[in-house]
Write a protein that holds these residues in place. Structure first.
Motif, mmCIF file in Angstrom:
data_model
loop_
_atom_site.group_PDB
_atom_site.id
_atom_site.type_symbol
_atom_site.label_atom_id
_atom_site.label_comp_id
_atom_site.label_asym_id
_atom_site.label_seq_id
_atom_site.Cartn_x
_atom_site.Cartn_y
_atom_site.Cartn_z
ATOM 1 N N PRO A 201 0.830 -1.206 0.000
ATOM 2 C CA PRO A 201 0.000 0.000 0.000
ATOM 3 C C PRO A 201 0.866 1.258 0.000
ATOM 4 O O PRO A 201 1.655 1.483 0.919
ATOM 5 C CB PRO A 201 -0.794 -0.128 1.311
ATOM 6 C CG PRO A 201 0.101 -0.932 2.216
ATOM 7 C CD PRO A 201 0.872 -1.862 1.318
ATOM 8 N N ASN A 202 0.741 2.041 -1.075
ATOM 9 C CA ASN A 202 1.396 3.350 -1.151
ATOM 10 C C ASN A 202 2.890 3.289 -0.842
ATOM 11 O O ASN A 202 3.434 4.158 -0.164
ATOM 12 C CB ASN A 202 0.698 4.336 -0.213
ATOM 13 C CG ASN A 202 1.041 5.779 -0.531
ATOM 14 O OD1 ASN A 202 1.407 6.115 -1.657
ATOM 15 N ND2 ASN A 202 0.940 6.652 0.469
ATOM 16 N N GLY A 203 3.550 2.242 -1.339
ATOM 17 C CA GLY A 203 5.006 2.162 -1.210
ATOM 18 C C GLY A 203 5.510 1.684 0.132
ATOM 19 O O GLY A 203 6.726 1.627 0.344
ATOM 20 N N LYS B 292 4.267 -3.554 4.705
ATOM 21 C CA LYS B 292 2.904 -4.067 4.665
ATOM 22 C C LYS B 292 2.618 -4.682 3.296
ATOM 23 O O LYS B 292 3.062 -4.157 2.270
ATOM 24 C CB LYS B 292 1.902 -2.946 4.950
ATOM 25 C CG LYS B 292 2.022 -2.359 6.355
ATOM 26 C CD LYS B 292 1.524 -3.348 7.414
ATOM 27 C CE LYS B 292 1.590 -2.762 8.806
ATOM 28 N NZ LYS B 292 0.978 -3.652 9.815
ATOM 29 N N CYS B 293 1.838 -5.764 3.295
ATOM 30 C CA CYS B 293 1.598 -6.508 2.052
ATOM 31 C C CYS B 293 0.131 -6.882 1.886
ATOM 32 O O CYS B 293 -0.598 -7.079 2.871
ATOM 33 C CB CYS B 293 2.416 -7.801 2.046
ATOM 34 S SG CYS B 293 4.182 -7.572 1.707
ATOM 35 N N ASP C 116 -1.012 6.273 -12.492
ATOM 36 C CA ASP C 116 -0.797 6.822 -11.146
ATOM 37 C C ASP C 116 -0.894 5.742 -10.069
ATOM 38 O O ASP C 116 -1.135 6.019 -8.903
ATOM 39 C CB ASP C 116 -1.757 7.969 -10.847
ATOM 40 C CG ASP C 116 -3.218 7.579 -11.000
ATOM 41 O OD1 ASP C 116 -3.488 6.449 -11.438
ATOM 42 O OD2 ASP C 116 -4.092 8.400 -10.681
ATOM 43 N N LYS C 117 -0.693 4.476 -10.494
ATOM 44 C CA LYS C 117 -0.501 3.344 -9.588
ATOM 45 C C LYS C 117 -1.758 2.937 -8.820
ATOM 46 O O LYS C 117 -1.677 2.446 -7.694
ATOM 47 C CB LYS C 117 0.664 3.616 -8.617
ATOM 48 C CG LYS C 117 1.988 3.841 -9.323
ATOM 49 C CD LYS C 117 3.133 4.057 -8.368
ATOM 50 C CE LYS C 117 4.433 4.248 -9.137
ATOM 51 N NZ LYS C 117 5.585 4.470 -8.226
ATOM 52 N N ILE D 176 -3.343 3.734 -3.843
ATOM 53 C CA ILE D 176 -2.051 3.585 -4.509
ATOM 54 C C ILE D 176 -1.423 2.255 -4.077
ATOM 55 O O ILE D 176 -1.306 1.963 -2.898
ATOM 56 C CB ILE D 176 -1.110 4.753 -4.186
ATOM 57 C CG1 ILE D 176 -1.680 6.046 -4.815
ATOM 58 C CG2 ILE D 176 0.300 4.488 -4.701
ATOM 59 C CD1 ILE D 176 -0.865 7.278 -4.486
ATOM 60 N N TRP D 177 -1.054 1.451 -5.083
ATOM 61 C CA TRP D 177 -0.483 0.124 -4.837
ATOM 62 C C TRP D 177 0.817 -0.006 -5.618
ATOM 63 O O TRP D 177 0.884 0.327 -6.801
ATOM 64 C CB TRP D 177 -1.464 -0.968 -5.252
ATOM 65 C CG TRP D 177 -2.762 -0.840 -4.498
ATOM 66 C CD1 TRP D 177 -3.893 -0.222 -4.930
ATOM 67 C CD2 TRP D 177 -3.011 -1.262 -3.165
ATOM 68 N NE1 TRP D 177 -4.859 -0.249 -3.939
ATOM 69 C CE2 TRP D 177 -4.332 -0.898 -2.833
ATOM 70 C CE3 TRP D 177 -2.251 -1.953 -2.209
ATOM 71 C CZ2 TRP D 177 -4.918 -1.176 -1.607
ATOM 72 C CZ3 TRP D 177 -2.824 -2.236 -0.987
ATOM 73 C CH2 TRP D 177 -4.139 -1.848 -0.698
#
Length: 259
Positions: free
Chosen positions: A131-133, A137-138, A217-218, A255-256
């Motif tokens: 999540p968002n870089g 966390k996965c 934009d991911k 965002i992923w």
């Protein structure tokens, strides 16, 4: 036996044959296979055109799961040579690559190239989705349970198979790397805000609820909709189940990132 007669054992097994070079179904010790209704895939040379075996009985208590291998990295879904022994009859389903569907007159559908084309010669490692870089966390299949309805959640990254994903091209599927018959599913073709995301078995019909587009934009947007894969309230707390929500540019909940 006359040529136009069929052996009863062959009639029950149906697909007792080499269906493609080095891909073998329903082989080895026939008496044990008949007793426990085992089925499996053997790919000795890793030829792999992509193959799925689907019993015509519904999945129940872990039995009658589809056996599927559609990429060269699906090592957990196949045997590299014929097994010579099988576990005894049990109320607990066997572990892949061995499958069982007990019952009388169970039929099996065999599908070549189940993803709609020849399998990619994918030998790269599986990917973790963050999540968002946040690489601590996965994306995770809750409890390591690979079955219809398993919640897709956020969890501390631990390198387990429930956090290893295969991202397919074009009609983008987000599949478990080791058991690629299961995909991230939005629940319907037109989900509502707040609908929970789960695992669901792949279908030849290419379920719209499993088609995602990875945007520039991911974001992961559900094909043909304005809904995106969303982290509820942006919380990375362990166990937070993902949902669908209106796609909003710049919303960091959507965002992923993956390598």
């Amino acid at each position: 036996m006359e040529d136009n007669q069929m052996d009863p054992m062959a009639q029950k097994l149906g697909s007792l044959a080499r269906l493609a070079p080095k891909v073998i179904l329903f082989s080895s010790t026939l008496s044990e296979l008949l007793q426990n209704d085992y089925y499996y895939i053997v790919d000795e040379a890793r030829l792999n055109t992509g193959l799925r075996i689907t019993p015509d009985s519904p999945v129940k208590n872990g039995f009658c799961q589809p056996a599927m291998c559609d990429n060269k990295a699906c090592n957990a879904a196949i045997y590299f040579k014929d097994p010579t022994t099988f576990p005894p009859l049990s109320s607990t389903p066997p572990q892949p690559p061995l499958y069982s569907c007990p019952g009388s007159d169970v039929g099996y559908q065999v599908t070549f190239c189940p993803s709609g084309g020849f399998a990619s010669p994918k030998n790269s490692p599986p990917v973790a989705i963050h999540p968002n870089g946040d690489k601590t966390k996965c994306l995770d299949a809750r409890g390591g349970v690979f079955a219809n309805g398993t919640a897709i959640q956020i969890l501390d990254c631990n390198g387990s198979k429930s956090q290893q994903w295969l991202i397919s091209a074009e009609f983008t599927l987000i599949s478990l790397f080791e058991v690629s018959a299961y995909n991230v599913d939005a629940g319907s073709a037109n989900p509502k805000n707040g609908d929970k995301v789960k695992l669901w078995v792949y279908s030849d019909d290419r379920l719209p609820s499993q088609g995602w587009i990875y945007t520039e934009d991911k974001r992961l947007r559900l094909y043909g909709t304005g809904k995106c894969l969303d982290l509820p309230n942006g919380s990375t707390a362990n166990g937070n189940q993902l949902q669908t929500w209106d796609c909003i540019s710049g919303n960091t909940n959507q965002i992923w990132t993956f390598p």
